[in-house]
Write an enzyme that holds these catalytic residues in place. Structure first.
Site, mmCIF file in Angstrom:
data_model
loop_
_atom_site.group_PDB
_atom_site.id
_atom_site.type_symbol
_atom_site.label_atom_id
_atom_site.label_comp_id
_atom_site.label_asym_id
_atom_site.label_seq_id
_atom_site.Cartn_x
_atom_site.Cartn_y
_atom_site.Cartn_z
ATOM 1 N N TRP A 102 0.819 -1.223 0.000
ATOM 2 C CA TRP A 102 0.000 0.000 0.000
ATOM 3 C C TRP A 102 0.843 1.260 0.000
ATOM 4 O O TRP A 102 0.434 2.293 -0.538
ATOM 5 C CB TRP A 102 -1.022 -0.027 1.138
ATOM 6 C CG TRP A 102 -2.051 -1.084 0.871
ATOM 7 C CD1 TRP A 102 -2.251 -2.225 1.582
ATOM 8 C CD2 TRP A 102 -2.992 -1.119 -0.223
ATOM 9 N NE1 TRP A 102 -3.247 -2.979 1.007
ATOM 10 C CE2 TRP A 102 -3.727 -2.326 -0.090
ATOM 11 C CE3 TRP A 102 -3.285 -0.274 -1.281
ATOM 12 C CZ2 TRP A 102 -4.729 -2.687 -0.998
ATOM 13 C CZ3 TRP A 102 -4.281 -0.632 -2.182
ATOM 14 C CH2 TRP A 102 -4.988 -1.825 -2.026
ATOM 15 N N ASP A 172 -1.609 6.500 6.182
ATOM 16 C CA ASP A 172 -2.682 5.611 5.731
ATOM 17 C C ASP A 172 -2.974 4.634 6.876
ATOM 18 O O ASP A 172 -2.184 3.734 7.149
ATOM 19 C CB ASP A 172 -2.216 4.863 4.473
ATOM 20 C CG ASP A 172 -3.269 3.900 3.931
ATOM 21 O OD1 ASP A 172 -4.315 3.725 4.576
ATOM 22 O OD2 ASP A 172 -3.027 3.325 2.848
ATOM 23 N N LYS A 196 -12.268 -1.858 6.285
ATOM 24 C CA LYS A 196 -11.473 -2.747 7.124
ATOM 25 C C LYS A 196 -11.979 -2.683 8.558
ATOM 26 O O LYS A 196 -12.421 -3.675 9.111
ATOM 27 C CB LYS A 196 -9.986 -2.385 7.075
ATOM 28 C CG LYS A 196 -9.222 -2.863 5.838
ATOM 29 C CD LYS A 196 -9.752 -2.346 4.528
ATOM 30 C CE LYS A 196 -9.072 -2.892 3.302
ATOM 31 N NZ LYS A 196 -7.974 -2.107 2.784
HETATM 32 C C1 LIG Z 1 -7.426 -1.571 1.533
HETATM 33 C C2 LIG Z 1 -6.336 -0.585 1.643
HETATM 34 C C3 LIG Z 1 -6.174 0.449 0.720
HETATM 35 C C4 LIG Z 1 -7.049 0.592 -0.526
HETATM 36 O O1 LIG Z 1 -8.340 0.889 -0.169
HETATM 37 P P1 LIG Z 1 -9.454 1.159 -1.296
HETATM 38 O O2 LIG Z 1 -10.570 1.654 -0.455
HETATM 39 O O3 LIG Z 1 -9.714 -0.139 -1.972
HETATM 40 O O4 LIG Z 1 -8.933 2.182 -2.221
HETATM 41 C C5 LIG Z 1 -5.164 1.362 0.931
HETATM 42 N N1 LIG Z 1 -4.342 1.259 1.990
HETATM 43 C C6 LIG Z 1 -4.449 0.265 2.889
HETATM 44 C C7 LIG Z 1 -3.512 0.208 4.043
HETATM 45 C C8 LIG Z 1 -5.461 -0.684 2.753
HETATM 46 O O5 LIG Z 1 -5.579 -1.671 3.650
#
Ligand SMILES: *Cc1c(COP(=O)(O)O)cnc(C)c1O
Length: 361
Positions: A102, A172, A196
Site C-alpha cells: 500500500w 494511511d 477494514k
Molecule cells: C485496503 C487498503 C487500501 C485501498 O483501499 P481502497 O478503499 O480499496 O482504495 C489502501 N491502503 C491500505 C492500508 C489498505 O488496507
C-alpha cells in the site's frame, strides 16, 4: 442460517448488531416514511445521521477541533491521488516511506503530479520488516512524509510511527484505525477506507489538520478540493449516504463496546493467540515477518507444503472459517483480525489449525 467467522481483509466482517440495526431500518428509517437509501442527503434525517457519525468518530478517536473530518467516496486509493493535489505545490517533493504494497500504491498515485520520492523502503527484504527511522532520507522541503500504519497484505505494522520533524506526517490508517488509541495531533493527515475497521466499503474518512487545508496545492476541480468538500460538509455532490449511515452504526457499536482502549486489549490478545499457534506449530505453519514488526490486524501465514493450501481453505470453510486465502502478491493464507472479529473466532481458527496439522502433518 449460520454466519461464519470471516477473516476477510476487506470488505471485512461487520458486527452482527450493526447488520441487524441496518436491516431493521432498511425499509423505513425512523419516521422518514422511506428507507435511508431513498431519502435526500440534504433532508433533516440524513443530516442528523451524518453529523452524529462525525461526532461519534471524534469521540472514538479523540479528534481535536483543529482537525477537520471529511467523508469521501473513491476509497483510500483516491485519497492517495488527492494528497499531492491538495497539499503539495507543483514539482514540490513528497516523501514516501514504503513498508509494503500500500505504500507503493500511495507513491504510484502521487507520482504523476509531484516529485514523489522514496525516503526509505523495506522492499529489498520482501517487506518482512519496517524501514528503520535511521535509514529514512527525508527532504526538508517536502510537502509531507507519507507512511502506512499497517500494511494489510504484507502484515507489517508500525507499533510506534517515528517522528518526521517539521514536515507533516500523512498516514494511511486504512487497516488499523480505531484498533488502539491514536495520538491524532502527531499527524497532518490520517485517512482510512472504512471497509477494514470502520464499517462498509464505499466511504473513506480523511482527518486533516485544518491549517494544511490553506496550502495552495495544485490546480484542481472543486470536487477534488478538500477545502471545498469541508465547506460543503462532504456533500459537494451526493455522498454515499447508506455507507455513511452504516459507518455511523459501527462507530457507535465500538463506543458501546468500550472504545479504542478496550479494542486494543482484545486485539493484542487475538494476535498473540494466533502468532503463538503459528510459531508453536513446529514449522507446519510459518509467518515470515520480523517479530517486532508483526501486524495485530493482518496475519499472513504459509503452510509448510503449499500443496495443502486448497484443502486447508476447503476444510476451514466447512468449519465455519472463511476469508483466509492470502493475497495473490504473497500466496498462502491471511487472517484479518479487525475489531469486529471476536476472540472466539480466533480461538476457533487456532483450534482448526491444530486439528488440520494433526490430520495432515
Ligand atoms: C485496503 C487498503 C487500501 C485501498 O483501499 P481502497 O478503499 O480499496 O482504495 C489502501 N491502503 C491500505 C492500508 C489498505 O488496507
Amino acid at each position: 442460517m449460520s454466519r461464519a467467522y470471516n477473516f476477510s481483509p476487506g470488505p471485512a466482517m461487520l458486527p452482527e448488531p450493526v447488520l441487524r440495526q441496518a436491516q431493521a431500518t432498511l425499509l423505513e428509517y425512523a419516521d422518514a416514511g422511506a428507507s435511508i437509501l431513498e431519502i435526500s442527503h440534504r433532508g433533516p434525517e440524513f443530516l442528523a445521521v451524518a453529523r452524529q457519525a462525525e461526532a461519534d468518530l471524534r469521540t472514538l478517536l479523540a479528534i481535536p477541533d483543529d482537525y477537520a473530518v471529511l467523508f469521501t467516496a473513491g476509497g483510500a486509493t483516491t485519497v492517495q491521488a488527492l494528497l499531492p493535489l491538495n497539499f503539495a505545490a507543483p514539482g514540490q517533493p513528497c516523501d514516501y516511506v514504503i513498508s509494503g504494497h500500500w505504500g507503493k500504491t500511495a507513491l504510484k498515485q502521487a507520482a504523476p503530479c509531484v516529485d514523489a520520492r522514496i525516503a526509505a523502503s523495506s522492499e529489498d527484504g520482501g517487506f518482512r520488516d519496517l524501514p528503520p527511522r535511521a535509514q529514512w532520507r527525508l527532504s526538508p522541503e517536502a510537502a509531507y512524509v507519507h507512511v502506512t500504519a499497517n500494511e494489510t497484505i504484507h502484515g507489517v505494522e508500525w507499533r510506534a510511527i517515528p517522528e518526521a520533524g517539521e514536515v507533516p506526517l500523512v498516514a494511511d490508517f486504512s487497516s488499523s484505525i480505531a484498533s488502539e488509541p491514536l495520538d491524532v495531533t502527531r499527524f497532518g493527515v490520517i485517512y482510512a477506507g472504512a471497509q477494514k475497521n470502520l464499517g462498509p466499503v464505499g466511504i473513506t474518512v480523511v482527518i486533516v489538520r485544518r491549517d494544511l487545508l490553506e496550502r495552495a496545492g495544485q490546480a484542481r476541480a472543486p470536487i477534488l478540493d478538500y477545502r471545498a468538500q469541508l465547506a460543503a460538509e462532504s456533500m459537494l455532490n451526493t455522498p454515499p449516504s447508506w455507507n455513511w449511515y452504516v459507518l455511523g452504526l459501527t462507530v457507535r457499536w465500538m463506543l458501546d463496546e468500550g472504545g479504542v482502549a478496550e479494542f486494543a486489549r482484545r486485539n493484542a490478545r487475538k494476535a498473540a493467540l494466533l502468532y503463538a499457534a503459528i510459531d508453536g506449530s513446529g514449522g507446519f505453519y510459518r509467518n515470515e515477518v520480523a517479530p517486532a514488526a508483526r501486524s495485530r490486524m493482518n496475519v499472513p501465514f504459509f503452510l509448510h507444503d503449499p500443496a495443502l493450501d486448497a484443502l486447508f481453505l476447503a476444510e476451514a470453510k466447512q468449519a465455519g472459517l472463511i476469508g483466509l486465502k492470502g493475497h495473490r502478491v504473497l500466496g498462502g493464507m491471511r487472517a484479518s483480525l479487525y475489531n469486529a472479529m471476536p476472540e472466539a473466532g480466533v480461538q476457533a481458527l487456532v483450534e482448526f489449525m491444530r486439528e488440520f496439522q494433526v490430520r495432515h502433518g
